[in-house]
Design a protein around this motif. Structure first.
Motif, mmCIF file in Angstrom:
data_model
loop_
_atom_site.group_PDB
_atom_site.id
_atom_site.type_symbol
_atom_site.label_atom_id
_atom_site.label_comp_id
_atom_site.label_asym_id
_atom_site.label_seq_id
_atom_site.Cartn_x
_atom_site.Cartn_y
_atom_site.Cartn_z
ATOM 1 N N HIS A 191 0.864 -1.186 0.000
ATOM 2 C CA HIS A 191 0.000 0.000 0.000
ATOM 3 C C HIS A 191 0.900 1.236 0.000
ATOM 4 O O HIS A 191 1.731 1.396 0.890
ATOM 5 C CB HIS A 191 -0.884 -0.025 1.260
ATOM 6 C CG HIS A 191 -1.594 1.254 1.521
ATOM 7 N ND1 HIS A 191 -1.757 1.774 2.782
ATOM 8 C CD2 HIS A 191 -2.178 2.151 0.668
ATOM 9 C CE1 HIS A 191 -2.423 2.921 2.703
ATOM 10 N NE2 HIS A 191 -2.686 3.162 1.437
ATOM 11 N N TYR A 192 0.726 2.059 -1.014
ATOM 12 C CA TYR A 192 1.495 3.306 -1.119
ATOM 13 C C TYR A 192 0.542 4.488 -0.932
ATOM 14 O O TYR A 192 -0.241 4.809 -1.844
ATOM 15 C CB TYR A 192 2.106 3.448 -2.512
ATOM 16 C CG TYR A 192 3.047 2.357 -2.954
ATOM 17 C CD1 TYR A 192 4.421 2.485 -2.791
ATOM 18 C CD2 TYR A 192 2.574 1.206 -3.590
ATOM 19 C CE1 TYR A 192 5.300 1.492 -3.232
ATOM 20 C CE2 TYR A 192 3.445 0.216 -4.042
ATOM 21 C CZ TYR A 192 4.798 0.372 -3.852
ATOM 22 O OH TYR A 192 5.659 -0.605 -4.305
ATOM 23 N N PRO A 193 0.603 5.148 0.234
ATOM 24 C CA PRO A 193 -0.214 6.361 0.366
ATOM 25 C C PRO A 193 0.258 7.385 -0.665
ATOM 26 O O PRO A 193 1.402 7.334 -1.106
ATOM 27 C CB PRO A 193 0.115 6.861 1.777
ATOM 28 C CG PRO A 193 0.834 5.758 2.456
ATOM 29 C CD PRO A 193 1.439 4.898 1.403
ATOM 30 N N ALA A 209 14.640 3.324 -6.355
ATOM 31 C CA ALA A 209 15.176 2.579 -7.508
ATOM 32 C C ALA A 209 15.949 1.351 -7.009
ATOM 33 O O ALA A 209 16.836 1.464 -6.162
ATOM 34 C CB ALA A 209 16.087 3.483 -8.313
ATOM 35 N N HIS A 210 15.605 0.190 -7.526
ATOM 36 C CA HIS A 210 16.244 -1.063 -7.088
ATOM 37 C C HIS A 210 16.074 -2.110 -8.166
ATOM 38 O O HIS A 210 15.276 -1.949 -9.092
ATOM 39 C CB HIS A 210 15.586 -1.562 -5.789
ATOM 40 C CG HIS A 210 14.178 -2.042 -6.007
ATOM 41 N ND1 HIS A 210 13.107 -1.171 -6.155
ATOM 42 C CD2 HIS A 210 13.653 -3.279 -6.151
ATOM 43 C CE1 HIS A 210 12.016 -1.861 -6.370
ATOM 44 N NE2 HIS A 210 12.309 -3.148 -6.379
ATOM 45 N N THR A 211 16.802 -3.199 -8.026
ATOM 46 C CA THR A 211 16.538 -4.396 -8.821
ATOM 47 C C THR A 211 16.059 -5.467 -7.843
ATOM 48 O O THR A 211 16.378 -5.414 -6.649
ATOM 49 C CB THR A 211 17.815 -4.893 -9.541
ATOM 50 O OG1 THR A 211 18.826 -5.128 -8.557
ATOM 51 C CG2 THR A 211 18.338 -3.874 -10.546
ATOM 52 N N GLU A 277 -4.602 6.525 -3.208
ATOM 53 C CA GLU A 277 -3.865 5.413 -2.599
ATOM 54 C C GLU A 277 -3.504 4.417 -3.697
ATOM 55 O O GLU A 277 -4.332 4.102 -4.543
ATOM 56 C CB GLU A 277 -4.743 4.682 -1.581
ATOM 57 C CG GLU A 277 -5.405 5.577 -0.549
ATOM 58 C CD GLU A 277 -4.401 6.210 0.377
ATOM 59 O OE1 GLU A 277 -3.755 5.467 1.119
ATOM 60 O OE2 GLU A 277 -4.251 7.458 0.346
ATOM 61 N N ARG A 278 -2.285 3.911 -3.665
ATOM 62 C CA ARG A 278 -1.902 2.916 -4.659
ATOM 63 C C ARG A 278 -1.705 1.548 -3.980
ATOM 64 O O ARG A 278 -1.155 1.490 -2.864
ATOM 65 C CB ARG A 278 -0.611 3.322 -5.359
ATOM 66 C CG ARG A 278 -0.129 2.301 -6.386
ATOM 67 C CD ARG A 278 1.070 2.803 -7.163
ATOM 68 N NE ARG A 278 1.369 1.905 -8.267
ATOM 69 C CZ ARG A 278 2.145 0.825 -8.189
ATOM 70 N NH1 ARG A 278 2.723 0.504 -7.049
ATOM 71 N NH2 ARG A 278 2.339 0.065 -9.233
ATOM 72 N N TYR A 279 -2.150 0.486 -4.655
ATOM 73 C CA TYR A 279 -1.990 -0.876 -4.137
ATOM 74 C C TYR A 279 -1.355 -1.752 -5.204
ATOM 75 O O TYR A 279 -1.653 -1.613 -6.393
ATOM 76 C CB TYR A 279 -3.356 -1.471 -3.756
ATOM 77 C CG TYR A 279 -4.041 -0.717 -2.643
ATOM 78 C CD1 TYR A 279 -3.852 -1.077 -1.318
ATOM 79 C CD2 TYR A 279 -4.853 0.382 -2.921
ATOM 80 C CE1 TYR A 279 -4.463 -0.376 -0.283
ATOM 81 C CE2 TYR A 279 -5.472 1.099 -1.900
ATOM 82 C CZ TYR A 279 -5.265 0.717 -0.587
ATOM 83 O OH TYR A 279 -5.866 1.407 0.440
ATOM 84 N N SER A 280 -0.477 -2.657 -4.795
ATOM 85 C CA SER A 280 0.112 -3.592 -5.753
ATOM 86 C C SER A 280 0.490 -4.871 -5.004
ATOM 87 O O SER A 280 0.525 -4.893 -3.767
ATOM 88 C CB SER A 280 1.349 -2.982 -6.422
ATOM 89 O OG SER A 280 2.395 -2.897 -5.474
ATOM 90 N N ILE A 281 0.755 -5.930 -5.773
ATOM 91 C CA ILE A 281 1.142 -7.216 -5.166
ATOM 92 C C ILE A 281 2.238 -7.870 -5.996
ATOM 93 O O ILE A 281 1.952 -8.481 -7.025
ATOM 94 C CB ILE A 281 -0.066 -8.178 -5.078
ATOM 95 C CG1 ILE A 281 -1.250 -7.489 -4.386
ATOM 96 C CG2 ILE A 281 0.332 -9.460 -4.338
ATOM 97 C CD1 ILE A 281 -2.535 -8.298 -4.414
HETATM 98 O O1 LIG Z 1 4.632 -1.833 -6.311
HETATM 99 C C1 LIG Z 1 5.189 -1.924 -7.391
HETATM 100 O O2 LIG Z 1 4.622 -1.586 -8.437
HETATM 101 C C2 LIG Z 1 6.602 -2.434 -7.479
HETATM 102 C C3 LIG Z 1 7.066 -3.129 -6.234
HETATM 103 C C4 LIG Z 1 8.482 -3.585 -6.325
HETATM 104 O O3 LIG Z 1 9.222 -3.242 -7.198
HETATM 105 C C5 LIG Z 1 9.011 -4.495 -5.287
HETATM 106 O O4 LIG Z 1 8.309 -4.734 -4.300
HETATM 107 O O5 LIG Z 1 10.140 -4.998 -5.467
#
Ligand SMILES: O=C(O)CCC(=O)C(=O)O
Ligand SMILES: [Fe+2]
Length: 350
Positions: A191-193, A209-211, A277-281
């Motif tokens: 969850h990204y506010p 920024a990461h890999t 709010e942004r959500y991702s998995i």
């Molecule tokens: O939330 C995203 O869109 C990317 C998340 C991501 O890069 C990570 O968790 O390694």
């Protein structure tokens, strides 16, 4: 080949399951081009049900809507040592020099009982999940059921993607099967506010920024944008706009190492300035922790040797963990905020 400055293409993965040999070959060629270019592509036409994607995303939102006090009952830093449970906002800094990241997470993996040899032997991220109690979350059963069904479906898809990756290297489709048996994978609800308007633009990140450290990552985005991939040729960040039902797939550092750097594990980041709010998995597929990774066939140019020593999956992934939590803790100490949560670890799963 994606052109310079173009976002990762959306490929129709159904060609892999079809009898159309030329469509399948085109998919393999497209995936190969992406692996060589920047290690990112997107797929539709896979077998993860759309409804399951929606259900897990709904649970993502419901979980983070719990009070901080409730979420802290499953705090990953105080309840276990195998990376499961809740991770506080601002726990991580993946990009040196930026502020602690504006994201909170919840880590889930295979439901590994305490008696399982992986847990007994303290293998990479292996043990029981940390679910909130039914007093906190009366429908926690449905959360568990949905999360584990989603996890199983996405890790199955990861194995199919590995079959395509084998074909991209002119190897038999089954090449990665042994590596993928007994595989460790971790998913994290994120969850990204939205970034506050007064927070410094240049220093604020949802994720720096990461890999990624594992083999492949399969990411589901909700509808709010924010993910960016670095395009080295164009020297610019490209937006990966969310597409309903699609997975963003990227290669991690282990695959890059395994391919003798022929395939790319690329920089990416999230900046959420949407006002929403942004959500991702993401699901990070590491592989069997004991499997030994050594330079894949067809990955050396004429006269070129292997660049890396053989290494187990576990060692490679652990070695890739950055001190991002340590960085966030140091930052907070220096800023006089004290340490939040007890003893954050010097590891990151990304
Ligand atoms: O939330 C995203 O869109 C990317 C998340 C991501 O890069 C990570 O968790 O390694
Ligand atoms: Fe990542």
């Amino acid at each position: 080949m994606p052109g310079v400055g173009e976002a990762p293409p959306i490929l129709d993965f159904s060609a892999f399951y079809s009898n159309d040999a030329s469509a399948k070959q085109k998919l393999v060629d497209d995936v190969r081009n992406c692996c060589l270019h920047n290690g990112f592509f997107q797929i539709t036409g896979h077998k993860v049900p759309f409804q399951l994607q929606q259900d897990i995303m709904t649970w993502n939102k419901k979980f983070f809507a719990l009070s901080l006090e409730d979420k802290m009952t499953v705090n990953k830093d105080t309840t276990n040592t195998w990376n499961r449970g809740y991770e506080l906002l601002r726990s991580q800094i993946l990009e040196e020099g930026t502020l602690p990241e504006l994201k909170e997470g919840f880590y889930i993996g295979d439901e590994i009982p305490p008696t399982h040899p992986y847990h007994v032997q303290k293998k990479l991220n292996s043990g029981p999940n940390m679910w909130p109690s039914p007093t906190i979350l009366p429908s926690v059963h449905d959360f568990q059921h949905t999360a584990l069904a989603y996890y199983a479906s996405v890790t199955d898809l990861a194995k199919d993607i590995l079959k395509v990756l084998a074909l991209t290297l002119d190897l038999p489709e089954s090449w990665f099967d042994e590596f993928a048996t007994g595989a460790v994978a971790t998913m994290r609800l994120l969850h990204y506010p939205s970034q506050p308007p007064d927070s410094p633009q240049k220093l604020t990140r949802g994720i720096g920024a990461h890999t990624d450290f594992g083999t492949i990552t399969l990411l589901l985005q909700d509808r709010v944008a924010g993910l960016q991939v670095f395009d080295h040729a164009a020297e610019q960040w490209l937006d990966v706009t969310p597409t309903p039902g699609a997975f963003v797939v990227n290669l991690g550092n282990l695959m890059m190492r395994w391919s003798n750097d022929r395939y790319i594990s690329n920089l990416h980041r999230v900046i959420n300035v949407s006002g929403e709010e942004r959500y991702s998995i993401p699901v990070f597929f590491s592989g069997n922790p004991d499997f030994v990774v050594e330079c894949l066939p067809n990955c050396r140019r004429e006269g070129e040797g292997a660049k890396y020593e053989p290494i187990t999956v576990e060692k490679a992934v652990l070695g890739g963990y950055k001190d991002s939590y340590g960085r966030a803790e140091r930052f907070k100490r220096e800023a006089g905020e004290g340490v939040v949560g007890a003893g954050a670890k010097e590891v990151a799963v990304a």
